[in-house]
Structure formats: structure tokens, C-alpha cells
Motif scaffolding. Structure first.
Motif, short mmCIF file in Angstrom:
data_model
loop_
_atom_site.label_atom_id
_atom_site.label_comp_id
_atom_site.label_asym_id
_atom_site.label_seq_id
_atom_site.Cartn_x
_atom_site.Cartn_y
_atom_site.Cartn_z
N ILE A 161 0.57 -1.26 -0.17
CA ILE A 161 0.02 0.05 -0.14
C ILE A 161 0.84 1.69 0.21
CG2 ILE A 161 -1.77 0.98 1.32
CD1 ILE A 161 -2.24 -1.59 -0.13
N VAL A 162 2.18 1.10 0.85
CA VAL A 162 2.84 1.86 0.48
C VAL A 162 3.33 2.28 -0.97
CG1 VAL A 162 5.06 3.09 1.31
CG2 VAL A 162 3.66 2.11 3.11
N SER A 163 3.55 1.16 -1.84
CA SER A 163 4.48 1.20 -3.06
C SER A 163 3.13 2.11 -3.79
CB SER A 163 4.45 0.40 -3.20
OG SER A 163 6.32 -0.55 -2.58
N LEU A 164 1.34 1.41 -3.78
CA LEU A 164 1.01 2.29 -3.97
C LEU A 164 1.28 3.96 -3.94
CD1 LEU A 164 -1.31 1.50 -6.33
CD2 LEU A 164 -2.72 1.30 -3.91
N PHE A 165 0.69 4.52 -2.62
CA PHE A 165 0.42 5.97 -2.50
C PHE A 165 1.72 6.11 -2.83
CE2 PHE A 165 2.05 8.76 0.65
CZ PHE A 165 1.41 9.51 0.92
N ARG A 166 3.13 5.56 -2.40
CA ARG A 166 4.54 6.33 -3.12
C ARG A 166 4.69 6.74 -5.01
NH1 ARG A 166 8.03 7.80 0.12
NH2 ARG A 166 8.22 6.92 2.67
N LEU A 217 -3.81 1.27 -10.24
CA LEU A 217 -4.55 2.73 -9.33
C LEU A 217 -2.97 3.77 -9.73
CD1 LEU A 217 -6.61 2.52 -5.56
CD2 LEU A 217 -6.92 2.92 -8.15
N VAL A 218 -3.40 5.17 -10.35
CA VAL A 218 -2.69 5.99 -10.46
C VAL A 218 -2.66 6.64 -9.49
CG1 VAL A 218 -3.91 6.06 -13.16
CG2 VAL A 218 -4.68 7.31 -11.44
N SER A 224 -6.31 5.84 -3.55
CA SER A 224 -5.39 5.07 -2.62
C SER A 224 -4.98 5.45 -1.73
CB SER A 224 -3.50 5.11 -3.35
OG SER A 224 -3.58 6.98 -4.10
N ASP A 225 -4.83 7.04 -1.42
CA ASP A 225 -4.99 8.53 -0.71
C ASP A 225 -5.87 8.40 0.39
OD1 ASP A 225 -2.83 9.65 -2.27
OD2 ASP A 225 -4.44 11.21 -2.51
N ASP A 226 -7.11 7.53 0.31
CA ASP A 226 -7.95 6.85 1.97
C ASP A 226 -7.74 6.14 2.02
OD1 ASP A 226 -10.09 8.13 2.09
OD2 ASP A 226 -10.92 6.45 2.16
N HIS A 251 -12.67 -1.05 1.29
CA HIS A 251 -13.98 -1.33 1.57
C HIS A 251 -14.67 -0.09 2.04
CE1 HIS A 251 -17.87 -2.86 1.85
NE2 HIS A 251 -17.81 -2.50 3.21
N ASP A 252 -14.12 0.40 2.92
CA ASP A 252 -14.77 1.94 3.74
C ASP A 252 -14.39 3.16 2.50
OD1 ASP A 252 -15.27 0.47 6.05
OD2 ASP A 252 -13.31 0.52 7.19
N SER A 253 -13.75 2.28 1.86
CA SER A 253 -12.71 3.91 1.08
C SER A 253 -13.34 4.29 -0.25
CB SER A 253 -11.31 3.81 0.79
OG SER A 253 -10.20 4.20 1.54
N VAL A 254 -13.82 2.42 -0.71
CA VAL A 254 -15.43 3.29 -1.68
C VAL A 254 -16.78 3.19 -1.24
CG1 VAL A 254 -16.38 1.32 -3.24
CG2 VAL A 254 -13.79 0.69 -2.83
N ALA A 255 -16.97 3.01 0.37
CA ALA A 255 -18.04 3.07 0.66
C ALA A 255 -17.35 4.83 1.03
CB ALA A 255 -18.36 2.69 1.50
N ASN A 256 -17.54 5.78 1.04
CA ASN A 256 -16.99 6.70 1.15
C ASN A 256 -16.72 7.18 0.38
OD1 ASN A 256 -17.48 6.20 4.28
ND2 ASN A 256 -14.68 5.79 4.48
#
Length: 369
Positions: A161-166, A217-218, A224-226, A251-256
Motif C-alpha cells: 500500500i505504501v508503494s501504491l501511495f508513493r 491505481l494511478v 489510494s490516499d484514502d 471497502h471503507d474507502s469505496v463506500a466513502n
């Protein structure tokens, strides 16, 4: 920009890193795999086209399944950069200490197998540096994950997840997936995968997502931030499987973010893929039936070379005719302990087509793992 400090080793060559060298799909050729040590810089290396994987073990090497995952991905995606992130060995996981790769033996998979693929990059990272300046640094620093029975999988999942964020890109689980085709279609862009194996929807109607196997995700995508914020702020359970933790965060990020009033999709740039569009079914399914029947004939005719060639062609055509591009290792789980079964031979023939260097290097370790 993240600076890759080149690590010199026989068979690997250095690559100058420029601000634009890894933005487009790769078209340049080179002589061997590159090995780097990740070091933090003021701004990040963004590469939405890359395919990245995480192998978190105490040894500076990959096991048979991981090597096959890396090789098959590099073999079928020669025009894309494939990055394998690996945990720095403990002896080098200290501030200001640069790894020299003295512990990489010539019989390691990194040297014997992956050096044959020019689009591969092996990136060693120091955990404390990699998590720093992200929402997960507190989670890492607190250290509860060290006491978890799922220690390695938690560290691997959270670092992905850190790699995706970075830097964005396409993540593939190094422990569970074999690539059978190029991943160049638009469906492999900005997507999450629905959980077809369990209930496909939660009680509130939001689709559950399998997050630790494959997603794209781009860089800078709001999801990715959420997700990384959700992981950093939620109560951490060291005894929960990492799949459950990451699924809950996505799941929470998609819902929010993506579900509006009356279930309107607010994320028009996000795809939710069905598992059947991603993974080929297991060997017991009907699509493999003609191959299995041919395999019976193959055995009855003393495994002649002609039948062997026909079998390989049937396997290749079965893969090409299916919409899916990947297959899971769990497809092979029933084979363990069933030496010389028809499905084991099918398994061996499939692997020989998609990770031949790994099969040659590891011999029978697939059956013993």
C-alpha cells in the motif's frame, strides 16, 4: 525523485536514473536485471505503467513460487518495468548502511533465474525509511506487527500500500499469482477486483474487494490516499489475516468516496473486475477437460514427443481462448502429494511454458512447498 543507488554484482548492470526514464512503457533494451537499494528523496518516482510485487522474507532471495510469479510476469510484459520490492536483510537494515549484496549467492533465484529478464528491477528497501513520511509510519514504528503470527504477510501487505501511495502502478501478489498473458488491455488500469469467492456484497450493498492479490491505481488517486489513511487510523489487529485488513480498508474507502446517494457510482474512472475476468478456473473445471482427456491418451501412448507437442499446443490454446490472463497457485493445491497424477503433469507443462527458467532452477521444489 526516489534515487536508486546501484548495487554492483556479477551479471547485473547499472542504469542511470533520469526524471523521465520510467514514465512511459519501456521500449529500451538492456543486458540484465537491475538491483537497487531504495533511498528517500524529496519527491517520488511515479510510474503508473509499472507492475510491482512485494517479497518480504528474512533472506535476500525468492522461493520457487515467488520466482515463477516474477518470471512469468516479466516474460509476458517485456515492454513494462517489473519491480520486485524486497526487505533489506537484517545485517543491512540500519541507518546509513549501504547493501553490497555479498550474501547473494550465484545459486540464488535472483542470480540464476531473474537475471535473464531485462525489464526486471529488484529493489531492496529499509523498512523504517520506506514507511517514513506516510500514514503508516506510526503503525510500523509501534511494532505490534512484529508479534503477529502473520508478521511477514502483514508487512508485505502494508508495504504494498505504501508503494501504491508513493508511485502508483499495478500490484500483483508475489505468492499467489502466475501471469499467462500480457497485461496491456485497458481493464488493467484503475481497477479493483470483486471478491467472487465469498459474498460479493456486504450488508450495506457495497462490493467487497480482494485487495492483496491484484489491483491498479494511478499515482495520486483519491482511493489510494484514502486507503492508506484508513489503514493508519483504524484499530490494528495483529491476529487478523492481512487479506481481511486490506479488504476492510478498501471497502471503507469505496463506500466513502465512490458510492453516492441511491448507490450512484461517483468513481467513473474505477473498474470493479469479476474474478472470472482475471483468473483462469482451476484444473477441475470444464475448460480444462479436453486437455485432461488428451493427457490420458498421452500417458497411454508412452508419452511420445508428438503427443507432447500437441498437449503443449492445447494448453496454450486453452489459455489464449480464455478472457482471463492469470491463474492462482491455489489451483494447484490439490496436487501436492499426488505424484505423477494427470493434473500434476498438466501443472508441469503449464509452468514450463510460463516460467521455464524457474522450473529448471528449482526442479521438484514446487511439489514440496
Amino acid at each position: 525523485m526516489v534515487r536508486y543507488s546501484p548495487l554492483h554484482y556479477i551479471g547485473f548492470v547499472d542504469r542511470p536514473c533520469t526524471p523521465t526514464s520510467t514514465f512511459p512503457i519501456r521500449t529500451d533494451r538492456r543486458n540484465a536485471t537491475y538491483i537497487f537499494q531504495w533511498q528517500p528523496e524529496p519527491w517520488e518516482l511515479v510510474n503508473n505503467q509499472r507492475i510491482f510485487m512485494h517479497g518480504v522474507t528474512d533472506s535476500a532471495d525468492l522461493n520457487a513460487k515467488q520466482s515463477c510469479a516474477a518470471e512469468s510476469c516479466a516474460r509476458h510484459n517485456y515492454n513494462r518495468t517489473i519491480q520486485i520490492f524486497m526487505r533489506m536483510p537484517d545485517s543491512y537494515n540500519q541507518p546509513k548502511k549501504v547493501m553490497e549484496l555479498k550474501n547473494l549467492k550465484k545459486d540464488s533465484s535472483l542470480y540464476s533465474v531473474l537475471r535473464n529478464y531485462e525489464n526486471l528491477e529488484i529493489i531492496f528497501f529499509k523498512e523504517s525509511e520506506y514507511f517514513r513520511n506516510t500514514a503508516l509510519f506510526r503503525w510500523y514504528n509501534k511494532g505490534e506487527w512484529r508479534k503477529s503470527p502473520h508478521r511477514d504477510s502483514h508487512l508485505s501487505g502494508f508495504s504494498s500500500i505504501v508503494s501504491l501511495f508513493r508511485g502508483g502502478g499495478l500490484f500483483i501478489d508475489l505468492d499467489t499469482i502466475i501471469t499467462l498473458k500480457p497485461l496491456n488491455a485497458l481493464k488493467w488500469w484503475n481497477f479493483l477486483m470483486k471478491n467472487d469467492e465469498d459474498a460479493s456484497q456486504a450488508a450495506d450493498g457495497v462490493v467487497n474487494i480482494v485487495t492483496n492479490e491484484i489491483f491498479h491505481l494511478v499515482y495520486g488517486h483519491r482511493l489510494s490516499d484514502d486507503v492508506i489513511l484508513n489503514l493508519g487510523q483504524s484499530v490494528y489487529d495483529p491476529f487478523s489475516p492481512v487479506n481481511n485488513i486490506l479488504t476492510a480498508a478498501f471497502h471503507d474507502s469505496v463506500a466513502n468516496i465512490c458510492i453516492g446517494e441511491n448507490d450512484i457510482n461517483l468513481c467513473q474512472d474505477l473498474q470493479l473486475l469479476d474474478g472470472r475476468d482475471v483468473f483462469l478456473p482451476q484444473f477441475e473445471s470444464l475448460i480444462w477437460r479436453p486437455v485432461v482427456l488428451a493427457l490420458d491418451k498421452y500417458i497411454a501412448t508412452n508419452k511420445s514427443k508428438q503427443v507432447d507437442k500437441a498437449l503443449r499446443l492445447m494448453i496454450k490454446n486453452t489459455v489464449e481462448d480464455n478472457i482471463a490472463s492469470l491463474i492462482k497457485w491455489k489451483s494447484y493445491a490439490p496436487l501436492m502429494g499426488r505424484r505423477n497424477s494427470n493434473q500434476e503433469i498438466l501443472h508441469s507443462l503449464l509452468l514450463s511454458q510460463h516460467c521455464p527458467q524457474t522450473v529448471k532452477h528449482f526442479s521438484n521444489e514446487f511439489w514440496d512447498s
